[in-house]
Design a protein around this motif. Structure first.
Motif, PDB file in Angstrom:
ATOM      1  N   PHE A   1       4.225  11.337   2.979  1.00  0.00           N
ATOM      2  CA  PHE A   1       4.308   9.965   3.454  1.00  0.00           C
ATOM      3  C   PHE A   1       5.761   9.520   3.455  1.00  0.00           C
ATOM      4  CE2 PHE A   1      -0.059  10.137   1.949  1.00  0.00           C
ATOM      5  CZ  PHE A   1      -0.716   9.502   2.981  1.00  0.00           C
ATOM      6  N   LEU A   2       6.201   8.995   4.578  1.00  0.00           N
ATOM      7  CA  LEU A   2       7.545   8.443   4.669  1.00  0.00           C
ATOM      8  C   LEU A   2       7.480   6.938   4.460  1.00  0.00           C
ATOM      9  CD1 LEU A   2       8.826  10.336   7.828  1.00  0.00           C
ATOM     10  CD2 LEU A   2       9.116  10.954   5.421  1.00  0.00           C
ATOM     11  N   GLU A   3       8.605   6.341   4.116  1.00  0.00           N
ATOM     12  CA  GLU A   3       8.662   4.898   3.950  1.00  0.00           C
ATOM     13  C   GLU A   3       8.493   4.212   5.295  1.00  0.00           C
ATOM     14  OE1 GLU A   3      12.273   3.800   2.014  1.00  0.00           O
ATOM     15  OE2 GLU A   3      11.988   5.254   0.413  1.00  0.00           O
ATOM     16  N   LEU A   4       8.170   2.914   5.253  1.00  0.00           N
ATOM     17  CA  LEU A   4       8.062   2.131   6.484  1.00  0.00           C
ATOM     18  C   LEU A   4       9.415   2.028   7.145  1.00  0.00           C
ATOM     19  CD1 LEU A   4       5.833  -0.868   5.354  1.00  0.00           C
ATOM     20  CD2 LEU A   4       5.187   1.012   6.850  1.00  0.00           C
TER      21      LEU A   4
ATOM     22  N   THR B   1       0.830  -1.203   0.000  1.00  0.00           N
ATOM     23  CA  THR B   1       0.000   0.000   0.000  1.00  0.00           C
ATOM     24  C   THR B   1       0.863   1.250   0.000  1.00  0.00           C
ATOM     25  OG1 THR B   1      -1.728  -1.176   1.198  1.00  0.00           O
ATOM     26  CG2 THR B   1      -1.842   1.211   1.224  1.00  0.00           C
ATOM     27  N   SER B   2       1.938   1.234   0.773  1.00  0.00           N
ATOM     28  CA  SER B   2       2.780   2.431   0.864  1.00  0.00           C
ATOM     29  C   SER B   2       3.464   2.751  -0.462  1.00  0.00           C
ATOM     30  CB  SER B   2       3.805   2.285   1.989  1.00  0.00           C
ATOM     31  OG  SER B   2       4.783   1.325   1.660  1.00  0.00           O
ATOM     32  N   LEU B   3       3.650   1.755  -1.327  1.00  0.00           N
ATOM     33  CA  LEU B   3       4.255   2.014  -2.636  1.00  0.00           C
ATOM     34  C   LEU B   3       3.381   2.925  -3.494  1.00  0.00           C
ATOM     35  CD1 LEU B   3       5.581  -1.554  -3.521  1.00  0.00           C
ATOM     36  CD2 LEU B   3       6.915   0.422  -2.756  1.00  0.00           C
ATOM     37  N   PHE B   4       2.069   2.897  -3.262  1.00  0.00           N
ATOM     38  CA  PHE B   4       1.145   3.707  -4.045  1.00  0.00           C
ATOM     39  C   PHE B   4       0.932   5.098  -3.448  1.00  0.00           C
ATOM     40  CE2 PHE B   4       0.062  -0.681  -5.076  1.00  0.00           C
ATOM     41  CZ  PHE B   4       0.150  -0.630  -6.466  1.00  0.00           C
ATOM     42  N   LEU B   5       1.443   5.324  -2.259  1.00  0.00           N
ATOM     43  CA  LEU B   5       1.290   6.617  -1.592  1.00  0.00           C
ATOM     44  C   LEU B   5       2.490   7.489  -1.897  1.00  0.00           C
ATOM     45  CD1 LEU B   5      -0.014   5.329   1.848  1.00  0.00           C
ATOM     46  CD2 LEU B   5      -1.364   6.249  -0.037  1.00  0.00           C
TER      47      LEU B   5
END
Length: 83
Positions: free
Chosen positions: A77-80, A68-72
């Motif tokens: 938004f910071l990486e995990l 999901t974070s790849l699409f944000l």
């Protein structure tokens, strides 16, 4: 290129001070937090894999969050990151 109104948020967890919980879910809580270097209030999502009842569910949730974070794609938004 960064414009004058855009802020570069630090990636180090020590640069943030967590305040109260403002939301929660199956595998995470969201906290109001202070970005100390920028003196800006932000929201931080903290994944808690211990909430999951087994490794398979935890692995699924972590992979889902990563995907999901790849699409944000946003400067907000910071990486995990792991603690």
């Amino acid at each position: 290129m960064e414009s004058g109104s855009e802020k570069k948020f630090p990636l180090n967890a020590k640069d943030y001070k967590l305040y109260e919980e403002i939301g929660d879910g199956v595998s995470a809580t969201v906290h109001r937090a202070l970005c100390i270097p920028l003196n800006v209030v932000v929201a931080i999502k903290v994944l808690d894999l211990e909430k999951c009842n087994n490794d398979l569910v935890g692995t699924f949730i972590l992979n889902y969050e990563r995907t999901t974070s790849l699409f944000l794609v946003s400067r907000n938004f910071l990486e995990l990151h792991q603690r």
